[in-house]
Motif scaffolding. Structure first.
Motif, PDB file in Angstrom:
ATOM      1  N   ILE A  88      -2.990   4.902   4.027  1.00 50.79           N
ATOM      2  CA  ILE A  88      -1.624   4.535   3.663  1.00 50.79           C
ATOM      3  C   ILE A  88      -1.657   3.833   2.303  1.00 50.79           C
ATOM      4  N   PRO A  89      -0.918   4.321   1.317  1.00 48.53           N
ATOM      5  CA  PRO A  89      -0.907   3.650   0.010  1.00 48.53           C
ATOM      6  C   PRO A  89      -0.381   2.222   0.133  1.00 48.53           C
ATOM      7  N   GLY A  90      -0.940   1.333  -0.676  1.00 49.92           N
ATOM      8  CA  GLY A  90      -0.554  -0.069  -0.587  1.00 49.92           C
ATOM      9  C   GLY A  90      -1.128  -0.874  -1.735  1.00 49.92           C
ATOM     10  N   PRO A  91      -1.515  -2.109  -1.465  1.00 52.69           N
ATOM     11  CA  PRO A  91      -1.937  -3.008  -2.544  1.00 52.69           C
ATOM     12  C   PRO A  91      -3.346  -2.767  -3.072  1.00 52.69           C
ATOM     13  N   TYR A  92      -4.134  -1.938  -2.397  1.00 50.95           N
ATOM     14  CA  TYR A  92      -5.519  -1.746  -2.843  1.00 50.95           C
ATOM     15  C   TYR A  92      -5.546  -1.257  -4.287  1.00 50.95           C
ATOM     16  N   ARG A  93      -6.341  -1.925  -5.113  1.00 52.50           N
ATOM     17  CA  ARG A  93      -6.476  -1.530  -6.517  1.00 52.50           C
ATOM     18  C   ARG A  93      -7.843  -0.888  -6.747  1.00 52.50           C
ATOM     19  N   LEU A  94      -7.823   0.221  -7.443  1.00 48.63           N
ATOM     20  CA  LEU A  94      -9.049   0.953  -7.701  1.00 48.63           C
ATOM     21  C   LEU A  94     -10.013   0.108  -8.525  1.00 48.63           C
ATOM     22  N   ALA A  95     -11.274   0.218  -8.171  1.00 47.00           N
ATOM     23  CA  ALA A  95     -12.330  -0.490  -8.883  1.00 47.00           C
ATOM     24  C   ALA A  95     -13.304   0.523  -9.470  1.00 47.00           C
ATOM     25  N   LYS A  96     -13.943   0.149 -10.565  1.00 48.93           N
ATOM     26  CA  LYS A  96     -14.939   1.020 -11.175  1.00 48.93           C
ATOM     27  C   LYS A  96     -16.023   1.341 -10.162  1.00 48.93           C
ATOM     28  N   GLY A  97     -16.349   2.617 -10.059  1.00 49.90           N
ATOM     29  CA  GLY A  97     -17.366   3.050  -9.109  1.00 49.90           C
ATOM     30  C   GLY A  97     -16.815   3.539  -7.788  1.00 49.90           C
ATOM     31  N   ASP A  98     -15.493   3.348  -7.556  1.00 48.46           N
ATOM     32  CA  ASP A  98     -14.860   3.876  -6.336  1.00 48.46           C
ATOM     33  C   ASP A  98     -14.815   5.399  -6.377  1.00 48.46           C
ATOM     34  N   VAL A  99     -14.705   5.982  -5.190  1.00 45.03           N
ATOM     35  CA  VAL A  99     -14.220   7.348  -5.054  1.00 45.03           C
ATOM     36  C   VAL A  99     -12.963   7.266  -4.193  1.00 45.03           C
TER      37      VAL A  99
END
Length: 255
Positions: A79-90
């Motif tokens: 579910i889309p929300g507050p999570y912010r992408l970080a370098k190295g994520d997929v």
């Protein structure tokens, strides 16, 4: 029952698929460190509606988002929300588009900046397994030939296929018959015929194949916490071979 589509109906699905592909390219341009999954969701919804279509996932069985955004060990249904992408994520971005009553479904797993060798391999192999499966989408083949192609590609590289999640038929409804596992022996199941339209979606992990449900009742994670990947096309079986109706891969943007 597998609902076959007429050539005219496949063209209508292709129109939905073209909107899907443009939406995926828009999202690809926004994948970067610091962007939240809610921001990606909002951008996708705005664009889909601007094209005279609606996001298929919004409200589907109560799902609150317009897209599914599933980072790292989350396989699908984030579910889309507050999570912010970080370098190295997929992050897997799964998008459904409904246009004039016809659904197009597809997914891409993106790397956020530089990723580990394990992550890079997982994405490359899973993407390749999808294209290998597409090659089996020809009249006269069996449904399990598609499933086996995914399994063979993924497991030959030492990765795992998620066995409890499947692809599916698609048309006027998001989920139609048949179910399409990503593993199995070849030469089994229904014979592929022109007019069938399938959502083929390899879902894989860098660890073991088992998964678990998240606390929100939607997100599905690798049980061992290993990285996951998910790629998907909507494919029409035609007399001339497979036709990709959600061509997010076309162009030179590296998708």
């Amino acid at each position: 029952m597998i609902i076959k589509k007429s050539p005219a109906e496949i063209e209508k699905m292709a129109a939905a698929g073209a909107i899907h592909a443009r939406t995926m390219k828009l999202i690809a341009s926004k994948i970067r460190e610091g962007v939240s999954t809610a921001e990606l969701d909002q951008a996708a919804e705005r664009f889909i509606r601007s094209q005279g279509a609606v996001p298929s996932f919004k409200g589907y069985r109560g799902f609150p988002g317009s897209i599914c955004a599933s980072p790292n060990a989350m396989v699908v249904h984030g579910i889309p929300g507050p999570y912010r992408l970080a370098k190295g994520d997929v992050i897997s971005i799964d998008i459904g588009v409904t246009h004039e009553g016809w659904v197009a479904d597809g997914a891409v797993t993106f790397a956020v900046g530089a990723v580990t060798p394990v992550a890079a391999k997982l994405l490359e192999v899973t993407r390749r397994s999808l294209f290998d499966a597409v090659e089996q989408c020809r009249p006269g083949n069996r449904l399990s030939d598609v499933s086996h192609a995914v399994q063979q590609t993924v497991e030959s590289e030492g990765l795992s296929v998620v066995r409890s999640l499947v692809g599916h038929g698609v048309g006027r409804s998001m989920h139609e018959e048949p179910q399409i596992p990503n593993y199995g022996d070849p030469g089994k199941g229904p014979m592929l015929e022109p007019g069938m339209v399938l959502a083929i979606e390899p879902m894989t992990t860098a660890g073991r194949h088992m998964v678990r449900m998240g606390d929100d009742g939607w997100a599905i994670y690798s049980q061992d916490g290993s990285l996951a990947a998910h790629f998907e096309f909507t494919i029409a079986i035609t007399a001339d071979g497979p036709r990709i109706l959600t061509p997010w891969h076309e162009g030179d943007d590296g998708l």
